[in-house]
Design a protein around this motif. Structure first.
Motif, PDB file in Angstrom:
ATOM      1  N   CYS A  34      61.054  62.002  12.768  1.00 54.39           N
ATOM      2  CA  CYS A  34      60.934  63.024  13.821  1.00 54.39           C
ATOM      3  C   CYS A  34      61.932  64.139  13.540  1.00 54.39           C
ATOM      4  N   GLY A  35      61.479  65.375  13.630  1.00 52.91           N
ATOM      5  CA  GLY A  35      62.371  66.518  13.447  1.00 52.91           C
ATOM      6  C   GLY A  35      62.370  67.397  14.678  1.00 52.91           C
ATOM      7  N   PHE A  36      63.309  68.323  14.710  1.00 53.22           N
ATOM      8  CA  PHE A  36      63.367  69.328  15.760  1.00 53.22           C
ATOM      9  C   PHE A  36      63.107  70.694  15.135  1.00 53.22           C
ATOM     10  N   ALA A  37      62.566  71.613  15.916  1.00 55.33           N
ATOM     11  CA  ALA A  37      62.459  72.998  15.468  1.00 55.33           C
ATOM     12  C   ALA A  37      63.164  73.852  16.509  1.00 55.33           C
ATOM     13  N   ALA A  38      64.309  74.379  16.134  1.00 54.63           N
ATOM     14  CA  ALA A  38      65.050  75.253  17.044  1.00 54.63           C
ATOM     15  C   ALA A  38      64.546  76.670  16.832  1.00 54.63           C
ATOM     16  N   GLU A  39      63.947  77.236  17.856  1.00 59.23           N
ATOM     17  CA  GLU A  39      63.341  78.565  17.711  1.00 59.23           C
ATOM     18  C   GLU A  39      63.764  79.459  18.873  1.00 59.23           C
ATOM     19  N   ALA A  41      72.186  75.408   1.660  1.00 59.55           N
ATOM     20  CA  ALA A  41      72.698  74.049   1.888  1.00 59.55           C
ATOM     21  C   ALA A  41      71.511  73.108   1.690  1.00 59.55           C
ATOM     22  N   PRO A  42      71.773  71.836   1.395  1.00 63.42           N
ATOM     23  CA  PRO A  42      70.620  70.934   1.218  1.00 63.42           C
ATOM     24  C   PRO A  42      69.797  70.817   2.489  1.00 63.42           C
ATOM     25  N   ASP A  43      68.478  70.893   2.351  1.00 64.62           N
ATOM     26  CA  ASP A  43      67.590  70.634   3.492  1.00 64.62           C
ATOM     27  C   ASP A  43      67.341  69.126   3.502  1.00 64.62           C
ATOM     28  N   ILE A  44      67.942  68.456   4.478  1.00 66.50           N
ATOM     29  CA  ILE A  44      67.947  66.988   4.477  1.00 66.50           C
ATOM     30  C   ILE A  44      66.534  66.444   4.597  1.00 66.50           C
ATOM     31  N   LEU A  45      65.798  66.916   5.603  1.00 69.82           N
ATOM     32  CA  LEU A  45      64.440  66.403   5.803  1.00 69.82           C
ATOM     33  C   LEU A  45      63.545  66.700   4.606  1.00 69.82           C
ATOM     34  N   ALA A  46      63.638  67.917   4.085  1.00 73.11           N
ATOM     35  CA  ALA A  46      62.785  68.258   2.940  1.00 73.11           C
ATOM     36  C   ALA A  46      63.145  67.394   1.730  1.00 73.11           C
ATOM     37  N   ARG A  49      54.142  74.252  10.809  1.00 70.76           N
ATOM     38  CA  ARG A  49      54.566  74.360   9.401  1.00 70.76           C
ATOM     39  C   ARG A  49      55.668  73.347   9.104  1.00 70.76           C
ATOM     40  N   LYS A  50      56.657  73.258  10.011  1.00 74.27           N
ATOM     41  CA  LYS A  50      57.769  72.332   9.792  1.00 74.27           C
ATOM     42  C   LYS A  50      57.280  70.882   9.799  1.00 74.27           C
ATOM     43  N   LEU A  51      56.349  70.577  10.705  1.00 73.75           N
ATOM     44  CA  LEU A  51      55.775  69.233  10.794  1.00 73.75           C
ATOM     45  C   LEU A  51      55.158  68.833   9.449  1.00 73.75           C
ATOM     46  N   ILE A  83      65.414  60.196  13.363  1.00 71.22           N
ATOM     47  CA  ILE A  83      65.260  61.304  14.313  1.00 71.22           C
ATOM     48  C   ILE A  83      66.341  62.337  13.999  1.00 71.22           C
ATOM     49  N   MET A  84      65.908  63.465  13.433  1.00 71.64           N
ATOM     50  CA  MET A  84      66.854  64.499  12.963  1.00 71.64           C
ATOM     51  C   MET A  84      67.024  65.571  14.045  1.00 71.64           C
ATOM     52  N   ALA A  85      67.976  65.318  14.945  1.00 70.25           N
ATOM     53  CA  ALA A  85      68.258  66.312  15.991  1.00 70.25           C
ATOM     54  C   ALA A  85      69.408  67.229  15.592  1.00 70.25           C
ATOM     55  N   ALA A  86      70.052  66.952  14.472  1.00 65.05           N
ATOM     56  CA  ALA A  86      71.209  67.770  14.059  1.00 65.05           C
ATOM     57  C   ALA A  86      70.767  69.186  13.709  1.00 65.05           C
ATOM     58  N   ALA A  87      71.670  70.135  13.978  1.00 69.67           N
ATOM     59  CA  ALA A  87      71.460  71.525  13.566  1.00 69.67           C
ATOM     60  C   ALA A  87      72.216  71.713  12.250  1.00 69.67           C
ATOM     61  N   VAL A  88      71.506  71.454  11.173  1.00 74.23           N
ATOM     62  CA  VAL A  88      72.136  71.449   9.840  1.00 74.23           C
ATOM     63  C   VAL A  88      72.184  72.882   9.313  1.00 74.23           C
ATOM     64  N   ALA A  89      73.276  73.225   8.630  1.00 73.53           N
ATOM     65  CA  ALA A  89      73.398  74.575   8.062  1.00 73.53           C
ATOM     66  C   ALA A  89      72.274  74.849   7.076  1.00 73.53           C
ATOM     67  N   ASP A  90      71.817  76.083   7.065  1.00 73.09           N
ATOM     68  CA  ASP A  90      70.827  76.486   6.061  1.00 73.09           C
ATOM     69  C   ASP A  90      71.508  77.060   4.818  1.00 73.09           C
ATOM     70  N   TRP A  91      72.683  77.661   5.018  1.00 75.45           N
ATOM     71  CA  TRP A  91      73.407  78.261   3.890  1.00 75.45           C
ATOM     72  C   TRP A  91      74.862  77.833   3.937  1.00 75.45           C
ATOM     73  N   ASP A 106      55.482  70.568   6.316  1.00 74.73           N
ATOM     74  CA  ASP A 106      56.350  70.707   5.134  1.00 74.73           C
ATOM     75  C   ASP A 106      57.377  69.593   5.048  1.00 74.73           C
ATOM     76  N   LYS A 107      57.833  69.077   6.208  1.00 76.21           N
ATOM     77  CA  LYS A 107      58.887  68.065   6.191  1.00 76.21           C
ATOM     78  C   LYS A 107      58.309  66.661   6.372  1.00 76.21           C
ATOM     79  N   ASN A 108      56.970  66.531   6.240  1.00 77.68           N
ATOM     80  CA  ASN A 108      56.311  65.210   6.259  1.00 77.68           C
ATOM     81  C   ASN A 108      56.680  64.422   7.520  1.00 77.68           C
TER      82      ASN A 108
HETATM   83  N1  CTP Z   1      67.021  70.354   8.856  1.00 81.42           N
HETATM   84  C1  CTP Z   1      67.478  69.612   7.773  1.00 81.42           C
HETATM   85  N2  CTP Z   1      68.291  70.218   6.855  1.00 81.42           N
HETATM   86  C2  CTP Z   1      68.605  71.524   6.966  1.00 81.42           C
HETATM   87  C3  CTP Z   1      68.121  72.300   8.054  1.00 81.42           C
HETATM   88  C4  CTP Z   1      67.328  71.665   8.995  1.00 81.42           C
HETATM   89  O1  CTP Z   1      67.164  68.418   7.659  1.00 81.42           O
HETATM   90  N3  CTP Z   1      69.399  72.085   6.065  1.00 81.42           N
HETATM   91  C5  CTP Z   1      66.183  69.660   9.848  1.00 81.42           C
HETATM   92  C6  CTP Z   1      66.710  69.765  11.273  1.00 81.42           C
HETATM   93  O2  CTP Z   1      67.532  68.655  11.604  1.00 81.42           O
HETATM   94  C7  CTP Z   1      65.429  69.759  12.092  1.00 81.42           C
HETATM   95  C8  CTP Z   1      64.395  70.394  11.157  1.00 81.42           C
HETATM   96  O3  CTP Z   1      64.932  70.293   9.842  1.00 81.42           O
HETATM   97  O4  CTP Z   1      65.002  68.456  12.418  1.00 81.42           O
HETATM   98  C9  CTP Z   1      64.097  71.840  11.435  1.00 81.42           C
HETATM   99  O5  CTP Z   1      65.301  72.573  11.540  1.00 81.42           O
HETATM  100  P1  CTP Z   1      65.277  74.134  11.885  1.00 81.42           P
HETATM  101  O6  CTP Z   1      66.677  74.655  11.821  1.00 81.42           O
HETATM  102  O7  CTP Z   1      64.477  74.353  13.137  1.00 81.42           O
HETATM  103  O8  CTP Z   1      64.385  74.721  10.703  1.00 81.42           O
HETATM  104  P2  CTP Z   1      64.688  75.141   9.220  1.00 81.42           P
HETATM  105  O9  CTP Z   1      63.865  74.262   8.322  1.00 81.42           O
HETATM  106  O10 CTP Z   1      66.160  75.181   8.968  1.00 81.42           O
HETATM  107  O11 CTP Z   1      64.037  76.610   9.155  1.00 81.42           O
HETATM  108  P3  CTP Z   1      64.503  77.956   9.969  1.00 81.42           P
HETATM  109  O12 CTP Z   1      66.002  77.828  10.187  1.00 81.42           O
HETATM  110  O13 CTP Z   1      64.116  79.056   9.046  1.00 81.42           O
HETATM  111  O14 CTP Z   1      63.726  77.982  11.260  1.00 81.42           O
END
Ligand code: CTP
Length: 214
Positions: free
Chosen positions: A134-139, A116-121, A149-151, A84-92, A153-155
């Motif tokens: 399970c993932g979260f989408a913070a919008e 930054a690495p996209d962990i779920l992807a 799309r996130k559901l 369950i990926m509830a973390a707000a992981v950096a994108d850059w 793309d991130k399987n």
């Molecule tokens: N996530 C991840 N690795 C990242 C960014 C996000 O694994 N570098 C995971 C989060 O933990 C969450 C899911 O992906 O469960 C969606 O995160 P979110 O920030 O909503 O989406 P992003 O894929 O980062 O796309 P965007 O920021 O453009 O909405």
């Protein structure tokens, strides 16, 4: 079940004293770890830097950056039945963090960024039969299309759409209002509730998905 939960923000270094991060408090992910434990599961919580007491009877791994969190998730991936990926992981992140403190007299730095690495992807293709992700989408705009799309793309098996545009839900708040989307196309909006209640509902939803899969 063995349940792996991630929580909190990550920090990406600019120099030895500065970083970029986000507003995640870790409250939602920590509540999920507590709810999973209360439901009788074995729980490991990987958390970015947060100011919360560690939940009881949960094994805790503290990390700082997205790269650290990816390494910790990879290490525990074979162990878990549910992730369950509830973390707000950096994108850059800064491409070249400075090894010495940047000096004010040198003027505002020009920072070059890299993804930054996209962990779920990264781990999505490694999901084993029987595992549930399970993932979260913070919008700030609760876009159903973006959640779907996130559901895909991130399987994911379950995605919790989290409106982070208002003070009473999402980042830092003690309450949240999630909408669940599952891979079968089902959509379930939940009312505003304490994060502990949202967390228990999420665990109940994972249990239902698990029961359907076996
Ligand atoms: N996530 C991840 N690795 C990242 C960014 C996000 O694994 N570098 C995971 C989060 O933990 C969450 C899911 O992906 O469960 C969606 O995160 P979110 O920030 O909503 O989406 P992003 O894929 O980062 O796309 P965007 O920021 O453009 O909405």
């Amino acid at each position: 079940m063995n349940v792996l939960v991630t929580a909190g923000p990550t920090r990406e270094a600019i120099d030895p004293v500065r970083f970029v991060s986000n507003r995640s408090s870790g409250k939602m992910g920590t509540a999920i770890a507590q709810a999973a434990r209360a439901a009788g599961h074995t729980v490991r919580l990987i958390t970015g830097p947060v100011a919360l007491p560690p939940p009881a009877d949960v094994s805790l791994v503290r990390v700082t950056s997205a790269a650290d969190m990816l390494a910790a998730v990879e290490k525990n991936l074979a162990w878990c039945d549910w992730l369950i990926m509830a973390a707000a992981v950096a994108d850059w992140r800064p491409r070249h963090p400075a090894s010495h403190k940047l000096k004010k007299a040198d003027g505002p730095p020009c920072i070059e960024w890299e993804p930054a690495p996209d962990i779920l992807a990264t781990i999505a293709p490694r999901k084993k039969p029987g595992q549930l992700f399970c993932g979260f989408a913070a919008e700030t705009r609760p876009l159903v299309r973006e959640a779907m799309r996130k559901l895909r793309d991130k399987n994911l098996d379950l995605l919790a759409l989290n409106d982070v545009s208002q003070h009473d839900r999402g980042f830092e708040a003690d309450t949240n209002a999630l909408t669940f989307f599952d891979a079968a196309g089902q959509r379930q909006p939940l009312p505003l509730a304490p994060k502990s209640v949202c967390a228990a509902q999420l665990i109940a939803r994972m249990e239902k998905l698990h029961a359907k899969k076996i």
